[in-house]
Design a protein around this motif. Structure first.
Motif, mmCIF file in Angstrom:
data_model
loop_
_atom_site.group_PDB
_atom_site.id
_atom_site.type_symbol
_atom_site.label_atom_id
_atom_site.label_comp_id
_atom_site.label_asym_id
_atom_site.label_seq_id
_atom_site.Cartn_x
_atom_site.Cartn_y
_atom_site.Cartn_z
ATOM 1 N N ALA A 62 49.835 45.060 42.476
ATOM 2 C CA ALA A 62 50.029 44.500 41.136
ATOM 3 C C ALA A 62 50.768 43.176 41.288
ATOM 4 C CB ALA A 62 50.840 45.465 40.277
ATOM 5 N N ASP A 63 50.223 42.136 40.682
ATOM 6 C CA ASP A 63 50.844 40.809 40.737
ATOM 7 C C ASP A 63 51.312 40.463 39.320
ATOM 8 O OD1 ASP A 63 51.540 38.144 40.912
ATOM 9 O OD2 ASP A 63 49.898 37.620 42.260
ATOM 10 N N ALA A 64 52.630 40.474 39.109
ATOM 11 C CA ALA A 64 53.183 40.238 37.766
ATOM 12 C C ALA A 64 53.529 38.760 37.617
ATOM 13 C CB ALA A 64 54.436 41.094 37.573
ATOM 14 N N GLY A 65 52.919 38.112 36.630
ATOM 15 C CA GLY A 65 53.070 36.660 36.501
ATOM 16 C C GLY A 65 52.214 35.976 37.547
ATOM 17 N N ALA A 66 50.952 36.374 37.587
ATOM 18 C CA ALA A 66 50.062 36.021 38.706
ATOM 19 C C ALA A 66 49.590 34.578 38.688
ATOM 20 C CB ALA A 66 48.849 36.950 38.685
ATOM 21 N N GLY A 67 49.853 33.860 37.608
ATOM 22 C CA GLY A 67 49.374 32.479 37.532
ATOM 23 C C GLY A 67 47.861 32.433 37.632
ATOM 24 N N THR A 68 47.354 31.522 38.456
ATOM 25 C CA THR A 68 45.902 31.373 38.587
ATOM 26 C C THR A 68 45.325 32.258 39.699
ATOM 27 O OG1 THR A 68 46.435 29.355 39.800
ATOM 28 C CG2 THR A 68 45.643 29.084 37.586
ATOM 29 N N GLY A 69 46.150 33.165 40.234
ATOM 30 C CA GLY A 69 45.616 34.215 41.111
ATOM 31 C C GLY A 69 45.537 33.879 42.587
ATOM 32 N N GLY A 70 46.013 32.705 42.993
ATOM 33 C CA GLY A 70 45.910 32.317 44.405
ATOM 34 C C GLY A 70 46.621 33.282 45.348
ATOM 35 N N PRO A 71 47.896 33.615 45.084
ATOM 36 C CA PRO A 71 48.591 34.537 45.991
ATOM 37 C C PRO A 71 47.894 35.902 46.093
ATOM 38 C CG PRO A 71 50.191 33.328 44.679
ATOM 39 C CD PRO A 71 48.834 32.997 44.113
ATOM 40 N N ALA A 72 47.395 36.413 44.972
ATOM 41 C CA ALA A 72 46.722 37.722 45.009
ATOM 42 C C ALA A 72 45.430 37.642 45.827
ATOM 43 C CB ALA A 72 46.420 38.182 43.578
ATOM 44 N N ALA A 73 44.685 36.549 45.657
ATOM 45 C CA ALA A 73 43.447 36.387 46.426
ATOM 46 C C ALA A 73 43.774 36.229 47.913
ATOM 47 C CB ALA A 73 42.672 35.169 45.908
ATOM 48 N N TYR A 74 44.852 35.521 48.212
ATOM 49 C CA TYR A 74 45.292 35.364 49.598
ATOM 50 C C TYR A 74 45.603 36.747 50.192
ATOM 51 C CZ TYR A 74 48.137 33.556 53.516
ATOM 52 O OH TYR A 74 48.647 33.256 54.759
ATOM 53 N N ALA A 75 46.340 37.560 49.432
ATOM 54 C CA ALA A 75 46.705 38.900 49.907
ATOM 55 C C ALA A 75 45.459 39.752 50.144
ATOM 56 C CB ALA A 75 47.621 39.580 48.891
ATOM 57 N N PRO A 88 50.801 36.198 31.256
ATOM 58 C CA PRO A 88 50.798 36.009 29.794
ATOM 59 C C PRO A 88 50.009 34.804 29.297
ATOM 60 C CG PRO A 88 52.929 35.368 30.717
ATOM 61 C CD PRO A 88 52.124 35.910 31.844
ATOM 62 N N GLU A 89 49.775 33.799 30.142
ATOM 63 C CA GLU A 89 49.102 32.580 29.665
ATOM 64 C C GLU A 89 47.582 32.757 29.722
ATOM 65 O OE1 GLU A 89 49.972 29.772 28.281
ATOM 66 O OE2 GLU A 89 52.148 30.021 28.394
ATOM 67 N N HIS A 90 46.951 32.579 28.579
ATOM 68 C CA HIS A 90 45.511 32.787 28.493
ATOM 69 C C HIS A 90 44.751 31.879 29.481
ATOM 70 C CE1 HIS A 90 41.858 34.076 26.595
ATOM 71 N NE2 HIS A 90 41.497 32.828 26.373
ATOM 72 N N GLY A 91 45.172 30.610 29.548
ATOM 73 C CA GLY A 91 44.484 29.656 30.438
ATOM 74 C C GLY A 91 44.556 30.077 31.891
ATOM 75 N N ALA A 92 45.717 30.568 32.320
ATOM 76 C CA ALA A 92 45.862 31.014 33.708
ATOM 77 C C ALA A 92 45.016 32.261 33.956
ATOM 78 C CB ALA A 92 47.335 31.287 34.015
ATOM 79 N N CYS A 93 44.968 33.170 32.986
ATOM 80 C CA CYS A 93 44.135 34.385 33.126
ATOM 81 C C CYS A 93 42.669 33.997 33.318
ATOM 82 C CB CYS A 93 44.256 35.273 31.888
ATOM 83 S SG CYS A 93 45.847 36.038 31.675
ATOM 84 N N ARG A 94 42.213 33.064 32.491
ATOM 85 C CA ARG A 94 40.807 32.624 32.599
ATOM 86 C C ARG A 94 40.558 31.966 33.949
ATOM 87 N NH1 ARG A 94 37.728 31.025 27.771
ATOM 88 N NH2 ARG A 94 37.341 29.102 28.915
ATOM 89 N N ALA A 95 41.520 31.188 34.400
ATOM 90 C CA ALA A 95 41.373 30.503 35.686
ATOM 91 C C ALA A 95 41.273 31.514 36.827
ATOM 92 C CB ALA A 95 42.571 29.570 35.906
ATOM 93 N N ALA A 96 42.159 32.517 36.815
ATOM 94 C CA ALA A 96 42.158 33.517 37.887
ATOM 95 C C ALA A 96 40.849 34.312 37.891
ATOM 96 C CB ALA A 96 43.350 34.458 37.707
ATOM 97 N N ALA A 97 40.386 34.674 36.702
ATOM 98 C CA ALA A 97 39.138 35.444 36.626
ATOM 99 C C ALA A 97 37.960 34.599 37.104
ATOM 100 C CB ALA A 97 38.913 35.921 35.190
ATOM 101 N N ALA A 98 37.951 33.312 36.720
ATOM 102 C CA ALA A 98 36.830 32.443 37.090
ATOM 103 C C ALA A 98 36.814 32.161 38.595
ATOM 104 C CB ALA A 98 36.926 31.122 36.315
ATOM 105 N N LEU A 99 37.984 31.930 39.175
ATOM 106 C CA LEU A 99 38.023 31.561 40.596
ATOM 107 C C LEU A 99 37.818 32.756 41.515
ATOM 108 C CD1 LEU A 99 41.013 29.033 40.879
ATOM 109 C CD2 LEU A 99 38.570 28.542 41.156
ATOM 110 N N PHE A 100 38.409 33.914 41.159
ATOM 111 C CA PHE A 100 38.486 35.010 42.136
ATOM 112 C C PHE A 100 37.843 36.306 41.672
ATOM 113 C CE2 PHE A 100 42.332 32.307 42.776
ATOM 114 C CZ PHE A 100 41.890 31.696 43.944
#
Ligand SMILES: C[S@@+](CC[C@H](N)C(=O)[O-])C[C@H]1O[C@@H](n2cnc3c(N)ncnc32)[C@H](O)[C@@H]1O
Length: 258
Positions: A62-75, A88-100
């Motif tokens: 679980a990545d809390a405050g995951a931003g755009t998901g880079g660290p989770a994808a790295y892991a 919590p930020e909608h834009g970051a959620c969309r970015a993480a879903a789109a990239l990874f």
């Protein structure tokens, strides 16, 4: 829509996060993780945390405050964990879903929509100082403890103030003082298993640095005249200046429920 210039943190973590994902997608797949790790998770810190968390392939991270998901994808790429992102930020959620293409819930880490003991490991990187103060910071730590299986581990990257009065701090942040962290962790019944100063860890490789620099250049070329990018860049500059002057330190920690 969030990400307005009146709220620099929202501009940085919302609008600019989404722009970063667009830029990374146009530059190519090898840019995705470096672009999405510009929040705080640098490779050496992530490697240090993963060594301490000891995840097994297939474990839920679980990545809390995951931003755009880079660290989770790295892991996921380095250990085979299955990340679940909360941000919590909608834009970051969309970015993480789109990239990874990782599962992302739009949520505040003080109230994670994840079940008790539903994650094998968790981490929370560069987030505590963006919470609204000590009560919210303890609430985040308690949530991490609640969602992780007993005896399993939690990784933290925290920015700490070494002085009572920071010169020109970034807006909206509440940096715990070095001595305060122990009380915050105690308030969440967490014990420290390992800690390191992130500044003592190796710098990213030249290839990684070239990729983040390319993302930076392209963001400036496309959005350099916007108030949102100016606000986000100024926030990052202020943090960098405080780290350089020693008024802030970055620590990585591995902790566990007591
Ligand atoms: C410095 S960024 C770090 C992002 C990511 N963890 C990384 O290391 O790349 C801080 C993140 O924390 C998020 N954040 C701020 N307040 C939060 C809260 N109360 N709960 C969860 N995330 C929060 C922000 O939206 C932002 O994405």
């Amino acid at each position: 829509m969030k990400g307005n210039v009146d709220d620099p943190m929202s501009a940085e973590f919302g609008t600019v996060a989404e722009w970063t994902a667009h830029v990374a997608r146009d530059l190519g797949p090898e840019y995705h993780i470096p672009a999405a790790c510009r929040g705080s998770g640098q490779p050496a810190a992530l490697d240090w945390l993963l060594a301490g968390l000891r995840p097994r392939p297939g474990d839920v991270l679980a990545d809390a405050g995951a931003g755009t998901g880079g660290p989770a994808a790295y892991a996921a790429g380095h250990t085979g964990v299955r990340p679940v992102l909360a941000e919590p930020e909608h834009g970051a959620c969309r970015a993480a879903a789109a990239l990874f293409h990782l599962p992302v819930v739009e949520a505040d880490a003080t109230a994670l929509p994840l079940g008790d003991a539903s994650a094998d490991v968790a981490w929370c990187l560069g987030v505590l100082c963006t919470a609204e103060g000590p009560d919210a910071q303890v609430a985040i730590l308690r949530e991490l403890r609640r969602i992780v299986r007993p005896a399993r581990r939690i990784g933290l990257l925290v920015y700490l103030a070494t002085t009572g009065q920071l010169d020109d701090p970034p807006q909206g942040n509440h940096f715990p003082a070095c001595g305060q962290l122990t009380a915050l962790l105690g308030g969440a019944h967490l014990e420290v298993l390992a800690v390191a100063d992130a500044s003592g860890l190796p710098r990213p490789s030249p290839v990684w640095r070239d990729r983040t620099a390319a993302v930076e250049r392209e963001l400036q070329r496309r959005f350099g005249n916007t108030a949102q990018l100016a606000a986000a860049t100024e926030q990052s500059r202020r943090i960098a200046r405080l780290l350089k002057s020693g008024q802030l330190t970055a620590q990585v920690l591995v902790v566990r429920g007591r």
